[in-house]
Scaffold this motif. Structure first.
Motif, PDB file in Angstrom:
ATOM      1  N   ARG A 163       0.828  -1.204   0.000  1.00 28.43           N
ATOM      2  CA  ARG A 163       0.000   0.000   0.000  1.00 28.43           C
ATOM      3  C   ARG A 163       0.864   1.256   0.000  1.00 28.43           C
ATOM      4  NH1 ARG A 163      -4.921   0.262   4.187  1.00 28.43           N
ATOM      5  NH2 ARG A 163      -5.461  -1.517   2.848  1.00 28.43           N
ATOM      6  N   GLU A 205       3.874   1.510  -1.266  1.00 26.97           N
ATOM      7  CA  GLU A 205       4.452   1.640  -2.604  1.00 26.97           C
ATOM      8  C   GLU A 205       3.431   2.207  -3.587  1.00 26.97           C
ATOM      9  OE1 GLU A 205       6.665  -1.038  -6.049  1.00 26.97           O
ATOM     10  OE2 GLU A 205       6.014  -1.966  -4.181  1.00 26.97           O
ATOM     11  N   GLN A 206       2.207   1.701  -3.556  1.00 22.62           N
ATOM     12  CA  GLN A 206       1.181   2.193  -4.467  1.00 22.62           C
ATOM     13  C   GLN A 206       0.865   3.656  -4.191  1.00 22.62           C
ATOM     14  OE1 GLN A 206      -0.125   0.677  -7.177  1.00 22.62           O
ATOM     15  NE2 GLN A 206       1.471  -0.833  -6.717  1.00 22.62           N
ATOM     16  N   ARG A 257       1.287   6.625  -6.992  1.00 21.15           N
ATOM     17  CA  ARG A 257       0.197   7.529  -7.388  1.00 21.15           C
ATOM     18  C   ARG A 257       0.608   8.986  -7.254  1.00 21.15           C
ATOM     19  NH1 ARG A 257      -2.931   3.837  -4.436  1.00 21.15           N
ATOM     20  NH2 ARG A 257      -2.999   5.272  -2.661  1.00 21.15           N
TER      21      ARG A 257
END
Length: 242
Positions: free
Chosen positions: A113, A115-116, A120
């Motif tokens: 999470r 990393e995402q 973004r």
């Protein structure tokens, strides 16, 4: 590497988090802290990208007080034994909220999470965030810290980015775009088509003034320099290195 700080007032809890994070080679633990004051000092000293933060930090303040005292807080994952603080945690933009004892599978979800979240933010801004750069190709986004980038070579409107120990990625960005993002030093522009990371320079071979070959840590094989790039390199490094 994801620069990470552990903040918890219990030594055993800090040790447990260290053991869990040891299974994730992409995480670099840059330090730990026990109290609010220690945490502030550690953040200023180590500049982490991510903090695993306990809520209760002794009599001088808690995890929320820590965030209130930081002008630009890093990414935060709260780690606590108390579920009732979850709403307040997400209200201050925590990336995740872990309950003790932390399970390895749940920690892996949290790191994914994180990393995402970074991808973004980086992809939308096109800038460096929390010390990382997003290298976006049609098929993937590669997150890299500036220290992991060994060199960049221009190819028209594209740039080949050489991330250490990885295949080069071709990005639809000019070399000038990356020059504006990367710190100088250690990044040195050697003419119109090449930027190198001075910290990764390991060897220079210059048999003549017409050109040179350089070896950079993390890149397989030497890079060839033309006359102009070689002349610029001579200006930027000490004479005994050439």
């Amino acid at each position: 590497m994801l620069r990470t700080l552990i903040v918890d007032d219990e030594r055993l809890a800090r040790q447990a988090m260290r053991r869990l994070l040891a299974a994730h080679p992409s995480v670099e633990i840059v330090g730990e802290a026990e109290t609010l004051d220690e945490a502030i000092a550690a953040i200023e000293r180590t500049d982490p990208q991510l903090v695993f933060l306990d809520i209760e930090l002794g009599s001088r303040g808690d995890g929320f007080d820590l965030l209130a005292r930081l002008a630009r807080p890093p990414l935060i994952v709260f780690v606590t034994a108390y579920a009732e603080y979850a709403v307040d945690a997400f209200a201050v933009s925590a990336v995740d909220y872990l309950l003790k004892p932390v399970e390895p599978e749940r920690l892996a979800e949290t790191l994914a999470r994180v990393e995402q979240h970074m991808i973004r933010v980086l992809a939308s801004s096109g800038q460096t965030v929390q010390g990382m750069i997003a290298l976006r190709t049609p098929k993937q986004i590669v997150l890299a810290a500036p220290s992991e980038i060994a060199a960049l070579r221009a190819d028209g409107d594209f740039t080949h980015v050489y991330v250490a120990d990885q295949p080069a990625v071709m990005i639809l960005r000019t070399l000038g775009h990356f020059e504006s993002l990367l710190p100088s030093p250690p990044f040195l522009r050697l003419g119109r088509s090449l930027i190198i990371n001075r910290d990764r320079l390991r060897k220079i071979e210059a048999p003549s003034r017409a050109g040179a070959r350089i070896v950079l840590q993390g890149i397989t094989g030497p890079l060839e320099l033309g006359r102009a790039a070689t002349a610029r390199l001579r200006e930027l490094v000490s004479p005994d290195e050439i």
